[in-house]
Design a protein around this motif. Sequence first.
Motif, short mmCIF file in Angstrom:
data_model
loop_
_atom_site.label_atom_id
_atom_site.label_comp_id
_atom_site.label_asym_id
_atom_site.label_seq_id
_atom_site.Cartn_x
_atom_site.Cartn_y
_atom_site.Cartn_z
N ASP A 657 0.82 -1.05 0.16
CA ASP A 657 -0.04 0.03 0.01
C ASP A 657 0.76 1.15 -0.08
O ASP A 657 0.55 2.27 0.59
CB ASP A 657 -1.02 0.34 1.10
N VAL A 658 1.90 1.28 -0.54
CA VAL A 658 2.96 2.15 -0.46
C VAL A 658 2.21 3.56 -1.22
O VAL A 658 1.68 3.34 -2.35
CB VAL A 658 4.22 1.99 -1.29
N ASP A 659 2.42 4.78 -0.97
CA ASP A 659 2.20 6.16 -1.41
C ASP A 659 3.00 6.20 -2.63
O ASP A 659 4.13 5.96 -2.79
CB ASP A 659 2.45 6.90 -0.49
N LYS A 660 2.41 6.77 -3.76
CA LYS A 660 2.87 7.02 -4.88
C LYS A 660 3.97 7.82 -4.79
O LYS A 660 5.08 7.81 -5.81
CB LYS A 660 1.99 7.47 -5.94
N VAL A 661 3.87 8.82 -4.04
CA VAL A 661 5.24 9.78 -4.16
C VAL A 661 6.24 9.29 -3.11
O VAL A 661 7.48 9.31 -3.53
CB VAL A 661 4.86 11.10 -3.26
N CYS A 662 5.84 8.44 -1.83
CA CYS A 662 7.02 7.71 -1.25
C CYS A 662 7.70 6.82 -1.87
O CYS A 662 9.04 6.80 -1.85
CB CYS A 662 6.40 6.98 -0.17
N ILE A 663 7.17 6.04 -2.89
CA ILE A 663 7.87 5.02 -3.46
C ILE A 663 8.78 5.67 -4.60
O ILE A 663 9.78 5.38 -4.77
CB ILE A 663 7.02 4.03 -4.43
N GLN A 664 8.42 6.79 -5.16
CA GLN A 664 9.31 7.42 -6.27
C GLN A 664 10.58 8.04 -5.19
O GLN A 664 11.76 7.86 -5.75
CB GLN A 664 8.53 8.67 -6.48
N ASN A 665 10.17 8.59 -4.04
CA ASN A 665 11.34 9.20 -3.41
C ASN A 665 12.19 8.10 -2.99
O ASN A 665 13.59 8.31 -2.76
CB ASN A 665 10.78 10.13 -2.21
N ALA A 666 11.75 7.12 -2.39
CA ALA A 666 12.43 5.89 -1.82
C ALA A 666 13.45 5.26 -2.80
O ALA A 666 14.74 5.13 -2.61
CB ALA A 666 11.55 4.75 -1.19
N MET A 667 12.84 5.18 -4.09
CA MET A 667 13.83 4.46 -5.22
C MET A 667 14.86 5.57 -5.45
O MET A 667 16.10 4.95 -5.81
CB MET A 667 12.78 4.24 -6.36
N ARG A 668 14.71 6.86 -5.37
CA ARG A 668 15.72 7.91 -5.66
C ARG A 668 16.88 7.88 -4.87
O ARG A 668 18.02 7.86 -5.00
CB ARG A 668 14.96 8.86 -6.11
N ARG A 669 16.30 7.69 -3.52
CA ARG A 669 17.18 7.77 -2.55
C ARG A 669 18.08 6.62 -2.36
O ARG A 669 19.35 6.71 -2.19
CB ARG A 669 16.67 8.02 -1.08
N ILE A 670 17.55 5.44 -2.79
CA ILE A 670 18.35 4.05 -2.72
C ILE A 670 19.28 4.25 -3.72
O ILE A 670 20.65 3.87 -3.66
CB ILE A 670 17.30 2.92 -2.73
N ILE A 671 18.97 4.81 -5.32
CA ILE A 671 19.93 4.59 -6.35
C ILE A 671 21.06 5.63 -5.90
O ILE A 671 22.13 5.49 -6.23
CB ILE A 671 19.17 5.11 -7.57
N GLU A 672 20.64 7.03 -5.25
CA GLU A 672 21.56 7.77 -4.99
C GLU A 672 22.61 7.37 -3.99
O GLU A 672 23.82 7.46 -4.13
CB GLU A 672 20.94 9.01 -4.36
N PHE A 673 22.05 6.65 -2.99
CA PHE A 673 23.02 5.93 -2.01
C PHE A 673 23.96 4.97 -2.41
O PHE A 673 25.11 4.82 -2.36
CB PHE A 673 22.34 5.82 -0.69
N TYR A 674 23.22 3.91 -2.98
CA TYR A 674 23.99 2.58 -3.53
C TYR A 674 24.98 2.97 -4.84
O TYR A 674 25.97 2.76 -4.68
CB TYR A 674 22.94 1.70 -3.91
N PHE A 675 24.56 3.74 -5.79
CA PHE A 675 25.27 3.94 -6.78
C PHE A 675 26.50 5.16 -6.56
O PHE A 675 27.39 4.84 -7.37
CB PHE A 675 24.50 4.05 -8.04
N LYS A 676 26.22 6.05 -5.69
CA LYS A 676 27.43 6.78 -5.45
C LYS A 676 28.26 6.24 -4.53
O LYS A 676 29.43 6.67 -4.91
CB LYS A 676 26.73 7.89 -4.66
N LEU A 677 28.00 5.30 -3.85
CA LEU A 677 28.86 4.52 -3.08
C LEU A 677 29.86 3.61 -4.07
O LEU A 677 31.05 3.70 -3.93
CB LEU A 677 28.19 3.59 -2.14
N LEU A 678 29.04 3.11 -4.93
CA LEU A 678 29.75 2.35 -6.03
C LEU A 678 30.63 3.18 -7.12
O LEU A 678 31.75 2.53 -7.59
CB LEU A 678 28.89 1.15 -6.74
N ALA A 679 30.14 4.45 -7.30
CA ALA A 679 30.85 5.04 -8.29
C ALA A 679 30.85 4.63 -9.66
O ALA A 679 31.83 4.71 -10.29
CB ALA A 679 31.95 5.68 -7.88
N ASN A 680 29.90 3.62 -10.24
CA ASN A 680 29.99 3.17 -11.47
C ASN A 680 28.78 2.99 -12.27
O ASN A 680 28.68 2.22 -13.14
CB ASN A 680 30.29 1.66 -11.22
#
Length: 757
Positions: A657-680
């Motif tokens: 039952d995730v909110d449409k805005v929450c899921i968008q922001n959650a995905m963005r923050r995961i990608i930002e955190f994980y892929f900045k860490l990997l830097a690739n």
Amino acid sequence: MENKGSKIEKDLRIEKIKISDVATYKENVEINDLRKINFFYGSNGTGKTTISKIIASPNNYKNCEVKWRSDIKLKTLVYNDDFVRNYFYQSENFPGIYTMGEGAKDIEEEIKKKKDELDKIKEELINLNETIENKEKEKTQIQDNFNEVCWQSLYLKYQQNFTEVFKGYRNNKKNFADKILLEYKTNHAAVKDYGELLKEYNIIYNQTLNKLDEITKIEDTLINDVKLIEVDKILSTSIIGKENVDIGKLIHKLQNHDWVREGKNYLENSFIESEQKYICPFCQQRVDKDFKHKLEEYFDETYENQIKNLESLNDRYTGVKKALEEYYQKLSTIQNNQYFNEKKQETEEKFRLLFQIMSTNIEKLKEKKDKPSIVIELESILEILYEINEIFDGINREIHNHNNLIKNRKTEQERLESEIWHFFCNEISQYIDTYKTNTSNAEKALNSIEGKIEINDQKQVDINTDISTLEKKIKSIKPTVEVINKLLDHFGFKGFRLEALDDDKHYKIVREDGSPAKENLSEGERNFIIFLYFYNLIQGVLDPAENINDDKIVVFDDPVSSLDSDVLFIVSTLIKKLLKDIRDNNSNIKQAFILTHNVYFFKEVSYISSRKTYNKRKDTIYYIIRKKDNISGIVAYEENPIKSSYQLLWEEIKRKDVDKVCIQNAMRRIIEFYFKLLANLDEETLINNFENEEDKKICRSLVSWVNVGSHEIFDDINYSPNFEEIEKYKKVFQKIFEHTKQIEHFNMMMGIEKPVS
């Protein structure tokens, strides 16, 4: 002061909070099963502060409720923005916090004894309040049972028959039962049976009914005539001729009076003029006029008069029968008279018997006429005539009442309704008496308990006054200054300190040289000192007349805002110590609420042990506050649901039952955190791996934060999914990890097990 193991310590606290129609709580939310320690986690704007404000001032929120155990309210201290504003910004100096000074061991010992005595009284009050609650429930059950009896035994049974009487009571069992009790107490109407009441009701409330004519009874003159006929002596008289006439002896001897009389009539018609003789009708011999004269002498005037009387009697009786038949015929023309119709069959049977007897009597009279010498007796019809008239008297009384009811309809309705309510009361009088007895017993018990509560309440007041008097002797605001300054110095805050004013009632914040420091403190310094002030306020009082040892609850609403990690750890440590004292019953704080949006602080302050089983405690509960479509909701957890902020983002994506805005922001923050860490992450290459233009657009909206940062505003990215497109977002999100060869990480975080090959 320590007070371990007391029952009163365990029992007094908030047990339920109801929230409705305030801030983002658009739908009813109930926070049940509150415990000693209550942790709340939620992002900014989800509704944490609303909870703290409701606990602080529940009367300010008409649709919300704070339910205290045993209805005993404790002193409540709430640290939130309101507290910071009231104590830091709206006054130049801090009010002094009074705590116990040193060197008063005997007084402290006496206070402890008083406090122990007070705890026993509070425990007794809890028991008394629980007893009152049980008695109130018992009283309510008695009332509910009685309401149901009234409803089932009276309303449902008679609603179709007395519709108008039930007006105003059709939809409320309680009101109906109250009406029955009122009528039972005040109604002194006549007692009538159901049939009689129903009959009157159908008349009074039938607006189409008209007045009725009374039934004409059998006339008294006719009855008197019957009475005279039935006792007429002619019926018992043997009508014969003179016995002293020559032929009289022979006639009497042969007892053939009636035969001779009949022959005489024939003889008179057989006269032969030429011979001046008569021919005997019996032997056909000639007889002279002298024989005829003897016959006439035998049947003299007396005889003829008796015959005439007999014939008259016969005519009168026949006339009576005819009159009664005509009367009966008129009765058959009566229409629309319910009272007559009710007796119609009975009346017809009476008339049938009447006419049957009269017909028999007429046959007897006819025989007497033919044979005057016989004696007859008529069967009396008087009793039947009287019975018929009695029936009509009853009918006429009913008609008279009927006409009076119609004539005085309104007055009669009021009378009848009173009689019907009286009938209802009589119908269930035994239940009413039982209800009144049970209710009286319950009320006596309640009055007795309330009297005991009143006595204990006064004892509490007296003991608190004694404690306050004792505490005044050793209370001071200076120990608080020493504690706060020692903490500031210990944690490296050297540039300012707290100082007690000369009035011994207030504090001010000063620099090392004594100059005022309040106005130029940093946000972190301000927040830390105001937290320390609140933390010490928990241990003391603002008014020296108050009791320091009063039971209380505390609420911390985001106490680490704008604090660096070192100070955050200090705050966490202080609160954890306070929570430990609560768990160990080593404090007069009976309950604590901690609300925050800071994952690190939440993990620090809620940490108990590295052993997983130890983190599930009966005295602790956890809540997550989420907002969807601007509506807040709360979910309870027995174990700590917060692992890390990164894990929390993945938990948001897993939710159905995730909110449409929450899921968008959650995905963005995961990608930002994980892929900045990997830097690739090569953004363009990744986007081009998607063939569908819509998927490319979704991918671009998710990975743009990697380059520009998650705290900037993107005017060119305004793609927000609707409910139908959430699944598309999830698929693109998964593809990003596939295209970057990081699908193992995706599966791990989503809890997807690798299929067995």
